[in-house]
Design a protein around this motif. Structure first.
Motif, short mmCIF file in Angstrom:
data_model
loop_
_atom_site.label_atom_id
_atom_site.label_comp_id
_atom_site.label_asym_id
_atom_site.label_seq_id
_atom_site.Cartn_x
_atom_site.Cartn_y
_atom_site.Cartn_z
N SER A 107 32.71 45.00 32.02
CA SER A 107 33.91 44.65 32.67
C SER A 107 33.10 45.64 34.28
N TYR A 124 48.53 45.01 38.37
CA TYR A 124 47.25 44.22 36.90
C TYR A 124 46.93 43.15 37.08
N SER A 142 45.65 31.92 37.52
CA SER A 142 46.21 30.26 37.95
C SER A 142 48.12 30.24 37.80
N ARG A 200 37.59 49.04 33.30
CA ARG A 200 37.85 47.61 34.40
C ARG A 200 38.09 48.40 35.08
N HIS B 103 33.27 42.23 28.05
CA HIS B 103 34.31 43.07 28.17
C HIS B 103 34.77 44.48 27.47
N THR B 287 48.72 38.78 31.56
CA THR B 287 47.78 37.41 33.14
C THR B 287 49.72 37.11 33.34
N ALA B 289 52.46 38.11 33.29
CA ALA B 289 53.67 37.68 33.91
C ALA B 289 53.25 37.47 35.80
N HIS B 290 51.55 36.69 35.81
CA HIS B 290 51.47 36.18 36.68
C HIS B 290 51.55 34.69 36.57
N ASP B 291 50.49 34.05 35.32
CA ASP B 291 50.66 32.92 34.88
C ASP B 291 51.69 32.12 34.30
N HIS B 333 51.89 48.16 32.72
CA HIS B 333 51.15 46.55 32.33
C HIS B 333 49.14 47.01 32.32
N GLU B 334 49.37 48.60 32.15
CA GLU B 334 47.60 48.47 32.16
C GLU B 334 46.58 49.11 31.40
N GLY B 335 47.34 48.61 29.83
CA GLY B 335 46.91 48.37 28.44
C GLY B 335 45.16 47.51 28.13
N THR B 336 45.09 46.22 28.98
CA THR B 336 44.52 45.98 28.77
C THR B 336 42.78 45.63 29.53
N VAL B 337 41.66 45.09 28.60
CA VAL B 337 41.25 45.10 29.76
C VAL B 337 40.66 43.50 30.76
N ASP B 338 41.52 43.35 30.06
CA ASP B 338 41.21 41.36 30.77
C ASP B 338 42.30 40.98 30.64
N GLY B 339 43.44 41.81 30.71
CA GLY B 339 44.99 41.22 30.32
C GLY B 339 45.49 40.74 28.54
N THR B 343 42.40 47.92 25.71
CA THR B 343 41.77 49.17 25.77
C THR B 343 42.43 49.93 25.24
#
Lengths: 370, 370
Positions: A107, A124, A142, A200, B103, B287, B289-291, B333-339, B343
């Motif tokens: 990634s 992010y 989404s 990433r 990932h 994710t 926070a947005h989805d 919000h920076e602690g993950t690789v894929d939401g 990491t």
């Protein structure tokens, strides 16, 4: 004047976006290619490049060593900006080499990741994890509210991008943000500067710094090949910068440091008499706490850099700054994946270390007190 | 009594090590296999296992779902301890599946990493990065002083270890540390507990917590399959623990949370009437926070867990604790690789979040003031 022209573009670009034939895919997404978004993290015009997401102009293909040229095809630090009111955002991208490494997540090597501007801060959203082959199609997010917001996509750190499209749900707007025209911070360095080994793309320290300071950063990190070489010194001097950060020591012998540092600074100074130049020490590799031979090598290289820095300052070279490696990654020895290359934890700390130094020397705006 | 016996072993083991035939490889290293080191991070005897580095006893092969059994072959949280005065340390290991993910760095999936005890604290030395095939031979560190010190090697998080040998320079001592006999913290959870997506094994939060608190942690994280199931509840109850940390919500539906949580707690309480049980909320995926759909799902699952926690407490179940997800990974919000998956940055913050909760509830010793 420039600003006015850019503002005039916006309705035109939006029109273009709307004017797109309503070709939606099976997920009902419309895809936009590079005419529709803003390429950032570079100050070299697309027309001067072999590929839009390269980091060096085509004219440099014959000027730099082959290794540097090949690495310049990796899109480290290159960003894509767009404004949309989409509820879904997807990406399709094709990488150049399908490169992989055993200490860096795919990634980070050849994925993308998406941020959104929320109340003036970059936040992010999600990562586009690469497929096993060269081509990937990934839904990034989404079920969003569908507010008009500015997005930034970070491109692969260790692979090149041959083509890229951004997909949004049909019927939504897609336009270019106003291009950044303020002076960038230009980083010239090694694998670490290139982003090894962020999980990433957004977590390379140059990208973290760009977000935290809201200043564009240009990434000229060349894995194993950041050596303070003259063609790169000339390229740096060609672009007016807020500051130049030179972080090449890990790829240089102590002799090379003695030979190249003064010449690099002199070449930049010819064209940029006052632009700050920041020399960064080799971070104290975690393995060097135990490997005494490596420890001695590092100390010799850093002390050579310091000696040259002092002699340049003594020769009245102004606006030259020095960042020691002490506590660059904190004090717990946990910031690397292999004793050398930074993890997201290391990058986060290193970004803060550099920002603190930039602020100490008043090279960037002071921290806002919250 | 036990302690005395262990102390009596030490000279015997050292003798064994010295008595080894001086079979050195071409790098002049002597390799030691598992008879010579101390396997940690598990409280199940080797004789009860199919393989020394497995996480479940063979008796559980028929008790748990196939997915859980297969995942129990991954050596997440398993450690190898030894004492040596070597100047060079190497490792040879063979993995079971040669697994990879897009990932997570291969160094975390199927690599090893080495720590040393320095002034009472565990300090990172270096990582063994895996080869492309199943077998790897890697020098971890060279040019050390050669002091007698205790080392800990962390084994792969997402692959199994079929065989492992530690190499040291010829003529040096190699012996077992005193086994840990104090009660462990036992974690039962999901992919995140298993260590997804740490850059190297030592950075899974269970391993960070073990180092920071100097308390052995047992990792029963099963990627996609941590569901508060009865066979696992029974296994937990079988081992006396300092505390049980239940972090399964990400792999459960809200209905499954309602159905399984009370039963899990009851099964543990039958055998362990007072051992603290800590229920951990689902971290608020970036994710989400947005989805908005995902956000709602998470909120429902966490509120179900909280409701059941409150009802158990109302029924006078004692020593039951709750850890909310708020700021579990900080606020940037920076602690993950894929939401979703952490990491090294996320794991570092999550370890501190849990340690703070454990301390708040006085489940572990208070922080030492430096």
């Amino acid at each position: 004047m420039k600003r006015v022209l850019y503002l005039l573009w916006i309705p035109f670009i939006c029109t273009l976006a709307y004017a797109q034939p309503a070709k939606t895919d099976k997920k009902n997404l419309v895809y936009f290619s590079k005419e529709y978004f803003q390429i950032g993290g570079t100050r070299i015009d697309e027309q001067e490049k072999e590929n839009a997401y390269d980091r060096l102009p085509l004219a440099y293909k014959e000027k730099v060593r082959k290794e540097v040229w090949d690495l310049s095809k990796a899109s480290a630090g290159i960003t894509v900006g767009f404004i949309t009111n989409a509820t879904t955002i997807a990406a399709r991208w094709t990488v150049l080499n399908n490169f992989s490494m055993n200490h860096m997540a795919a990634s980070g090597v050849r994925g993308v990741d998406l941020y959104v501007k929320e109340a003036g801060q970059w936040q992010y959203v999600n990562t586009g994890r690469p497929a096993s082959g060269k081509e990937t199609e990934a839904t990034l997010i989404s079920n969003m509210k569908g507010e008009q917001r500015e997005y930034r996509l970070y491109l692969p750190l260790y692979d090149g991008v041959v083509s890229l499209q951004i997909g949004i749900d049909s019927g939504k707007t897609f336009s270019k943000p106003i291009p950044v025209t303020t002076k960038p911070i230009i980083f010239y360095g090694t694998s670490i500067t290139q982003g090894g080994c962020a999980s990433r793309p957004g977590m390379a320290h140059t990208n973290i710094i760009a977000r935290k300071l809201d200043i564009e950063c240009v990434n000229l990190g060349f894995s194993g090949n950041g050596r303070m070489e003259q063609p790169l010194a000339a390229l740096l001097a060609d672009t007016d910068a807020l500051l130049y950060v030179i972080d090449c020591v890990p790829n240089m012998s102590k002799e090379m440091i003695t030979a190249n540092t003064g010449a690099l600074v002199a070449t930049i100074r010819q064209k940029r008499p006052t632009t700050p130049i920041v020399l960064v020490e080799n971070t104290l590799y975690e393995t060097a706490a135990h490997d005494l031979k490596l420890q001695e090598q590092l100390q010799q290289k850093n002390s050579n850099l310091k000696r040259i820095f002092d002699s340049l300052r003594a020769k009245a070279v102004s606006n030259l700054y020095y960042v020691p490696a002490t506590n660059a990654l904190g004090s717990d020895h946990e910031g690397t994946v292999d004793g050398v290359h930074f993890t997201d934890l290391g990058f986060s700390r290193f970004a803060d270390h550099l920002i603190a130094a930039f602020r100490k020397y008043k090279l960037v705006p002071p921290a806002r007190v919250k």
